[in-house]
Enzyme design. Structure first.
Site, PDB file in Angstrom:
ATOM      1  NE  ARG A 215      -1.968 -11.726  -1.545  1.00 36.90           N
ATOM      2  CZ  ARG A 215      -3.216 -11.749  -1.073  1.00 36.90           C
ATOM      3  NH1 ARG A 215      -4.187 -12.255  -1.814  1.00 36.90           N
ATOM      4  NH2 ARG A 215      -3.477 -11.315   0.150  1.00 36.90           N
TER       5      ARG A 215
ATOM      6  CG  HIS B 102     -11.115 -10.272  -2.757  1.00 40.01           C
ATOM      7  ND1 HIS B 102      -9.976 -11.038  -2.768  1.00 40.01           N
ATOM      8  CD2 HIS B 102     -10.883  -9.260  -1.879  1.00 40.01           C
ATOM      9  CE1 HIS B 102      -9.091 -10.510  -1.934  1.00 40.01           C
ATOM     10  NE2 HIS B 102      -9.612  -9.436  -1.393  1.00 40.01           N
TER      11      HIS B 102
ATOM     12  CG  HIS C  64      -6.035 -15.299   3.655  1.00 33.90           C
ATOM     13  ND1 HIS C  64      -4.939 -15.403   2.787  1.00 33.90           N
ATOM     14  CD2 HIS C  64      -6.445 -14.010   3.593  1.00 33.90           C
ATOM     15  CE1 HIS C  64      -4.737 -14.232   2.210  1.00 33.90           C
ATOM     16  NE2 HIS C  64      -5.630 -13.367   2.673  1.00 33.90           N
TER      17      HIS C  64
ATOM     18  NE  ARG D 191      -3.448  -2.787   0.588  1.00 32.47           N
ATOM     19  CZ  ARG D 191      -3.843  -3.691  -0.296  1.00 32.47           C
ATOM     20  NH1 ARG D 191      -3.446  -3.604  -1.559  1.00 32.47           N
ATOM     21  NH2 ARG D 191      -4.635  -4.679   0.057  1.00 32.47           N
TER      22      ARG D 191
ATOM     23  CG  ASP E 183      -9.881 -11.464   4.243  1.00 31.26           C
ATOM     24  OD1 ASP E 183      -9.669 -10.233   4.113  1.00 31.26           O
ATOM     25  OD2 ASP E 183      -9.409 -12.309   3.460  1.00 31.26           O
TER      26      ASP E 183
END
Length: 524
Positions: A149, A192, A180, A88, A265
């Protein structure tokens, strides 16, 4: 002096259970209202909130001042600063390599130094929680959201890298939240966008997915993020892990002995939002064993979540004892990570620190570049009759946010004089590209998750059919090369498409450095 648990009102206790996002680069009226009226106790920041590290520090200070005024308790301010394709903070901060590049380039013990460097920069700007490392074992080549990732497809390897990375983070007073749970690696659906289903038995999970989490728990990680995945063999009531008491309490807390914070999450991901109302889901998650609920985007849902919890407590659906135990644990970890001393932070990353971290990041990146084969001796790259066909980088999932733009073709033109064409992943003009390579001898082709993209495969197959010498560079997903091991003479993997990885790649292509990276996953 820290606020005592007994001094908190019911509203303030409920606010401690929520972690919210907001849309601005400054403390706007939306967040002010959430903190003053709902006593929201924790915040997550995304790229939309960040101009550069100095602005972020100022923003975080303003958030903590308001938290002090309305709650008497400082906020956990969290971020997804994984490195590589999911980061970010770009401006006035170090862009570190991501997990698969790390595993390709360095021994796992060296991940501690990297974690500490990431932690140092986050701590300086007032971020005190990092939703990292990813502890998922990427054992499914069709996974659309984890991929690079992950540290790879070997459970013990993922466990070791994750352990040293989180220990580095926590050494700099950053609460590390591994994710996760209980594992997102063996899915072909992005949570998502929908609910992934994993049918593995508990004994199967214990051999693969749970290995890194068990290692992290036994090594002292203080945060675990839940996944919105249905584990059908474990959960008989058709509930995703985030809402499952069987998974969060009986497995994570009781069987595995996790004593830290269980954080969900984002509850706005479609795996949850398309199947449950926010009022239902927050109650289910808290009763299942979650301690902090993440609602990243929508003010209306954040307020509704607060009101739903308050009503559930009043109606006895969630007991005061459950709320109190969660809040006491949250306050304990806020003390442990020195959040009450937020006024003493540096509030910016100094130049010396940036130089040191930049050198570390570059060294790891250069070591990560992996040469799979060079049968025809096409390297070092010559500029005579060479053209590069390279993608325009883009986010491949919501997790990526807006990624740092990289352009391999432009760099190769500047460095070796090779002509280039950038292709748009959303609309590839195959005929135009083929017409441009007719008079060239060598093609450098950059793929970008090609194993999941039929249009890229079709273009690449047509380029192979021209009979030209081809250098295939898998710019993100190493699984891109699996179908072409025997067809293409020169193959390289970079694991991420960032300015840093392109700089390292070009040094290899020019022969300035050797390629010493090793594949962290099987690709055949």
């Amino acid at each position: 002096m820290s606020t005592k648990f007994s001094e908190l009102t019911t509203d303030q206790k409920i606010g401690q259970l929520l972690l919210v996002g907001f849309p601005s680069q400054e403390l706007n009226d939306e967040l002010k209202e959430l903190i003053s009226d709902c006593h929201i106790g924790n915040v997550i920041v995304f790229q939309r909130n960040i101009k550069d590290s100095l602005q972020l520090a100022e923003l975080n200070n303003s958030i903590q001042k308001l938290m002090e005024e309305h709650n008497g308790v400082p906020a956990f301010i969290g971020i997804d600063q994984e490195g590589g394709m999911v980061a970010r903070i770009f401006n006035k901060a170090t862009c570190f390599p991501g997990n698969m590049a790390i595993a390709a380039g360095i021994p796992f013990e060296e991940a501690f130094e990297l974690g500490a460097a990431i932690g140092e920069e986050l701590h300086d700007v007032g971020v005190n929680m990092n939703f990292a490392p990813v502890l998922d074992v990427n054992n499914n080549s069709q996974n659309p959201v984890i991929g690079v990732r992950s540290y790879g497809d070997i459970p013990e390897q993922v466990a070791q890298y994750g352990k040293y990375l989180f220990k580095g983070l926590q050494s700099e007073k950053i609460l590390s939240c591994g994710k996760h749970f209980p594992g997102h690696g063996n899915t072909n659906v992005d949570s998502h966008l929908g609910i992934p289903v994993i049918s593995s038995s508990l004994s199967e999970l214990e051999k693969v997915e749970l290995v890194p989490f068990i290692k992290a728990i036994n090594s002292g990680i203080d945060g675990i993020m839940t996944s919105h995945i249905l584990f059908s063999a474990l959960e008989k009531d058709n509930l995703p892990a985030t809402l499952s008491k069987t998974i969060l309490t009986r497995l994570l807390k009781e069987k595995l002995g996790f004593k830290g914070l269980v954080i969900t999450d984002c509850m706005e991901m479609k795996a949850i939002a398309d199947n449950y109302d926010i009022e239902e889901v927050v109650i289910k998650a808290l009763n299942a064993g979650a301690d902090i609920l993440c609602i990243s985007h929508t003010k209306e849902l954040q307020i509704r979540a607060f009101n739903a919890i308050k009503k559930a407590v009043g109606d006895g659906i969630i007991s005061n004892e459950v709320i109190d135990s969660k809040v006491e644990k949250i306050l304990y970890f806020k003390e442990k990570y020195d959040l009450y001393n937020w006024r003493k932070l540096n509030c910016k990353i100094n130049d010396e620190e940036l130089k040191r971290h930049s050198k570390l990041a570059a060294a790891i990146s250069e070591k990560s570049i992996t040469l799979i084969k060079d049968q025809k001796g096409l390297l070092p790259l010559k500029n005579q009759d060479t053209i590069s066909i390279t993608p325009i980088s883009q986010a491949t999932s919501i997790a990526d946010d807006e990624i740092e733009k990289a352009n391999l073709g432009c760099v190769l033109e500047n460095e070796v004089g090779a002509e280039y064409i950038n292709y748009d992943l959303k609309e590839i003009d195959e005929d135009y590209i083929i017409s441009k390579v007719i008079n060239k001898k060598t093609i450098v082709f950059g793929s970008y998750n090609m194993n999941l993209d039929k249009s890229q495969k079709r273009l690449f197959d047509r380029l192979i059919a021209t009979g030209k010498d081809i250098i295939l560079v898998a710019l993100r997903n190493p699984y891109d090369i699996s179908e072409y091991i025997d067809e293409v003479s020169t193959i390289i993997c970079t694991y991420e498409y960032t300015k840093l990885s392109i700089s390292s790649l070009v040094k290899v292509l020019k022969g300035e450095i050797g390629a010493s990276g090793r594949l962290p996953v099987k690709v055949d």
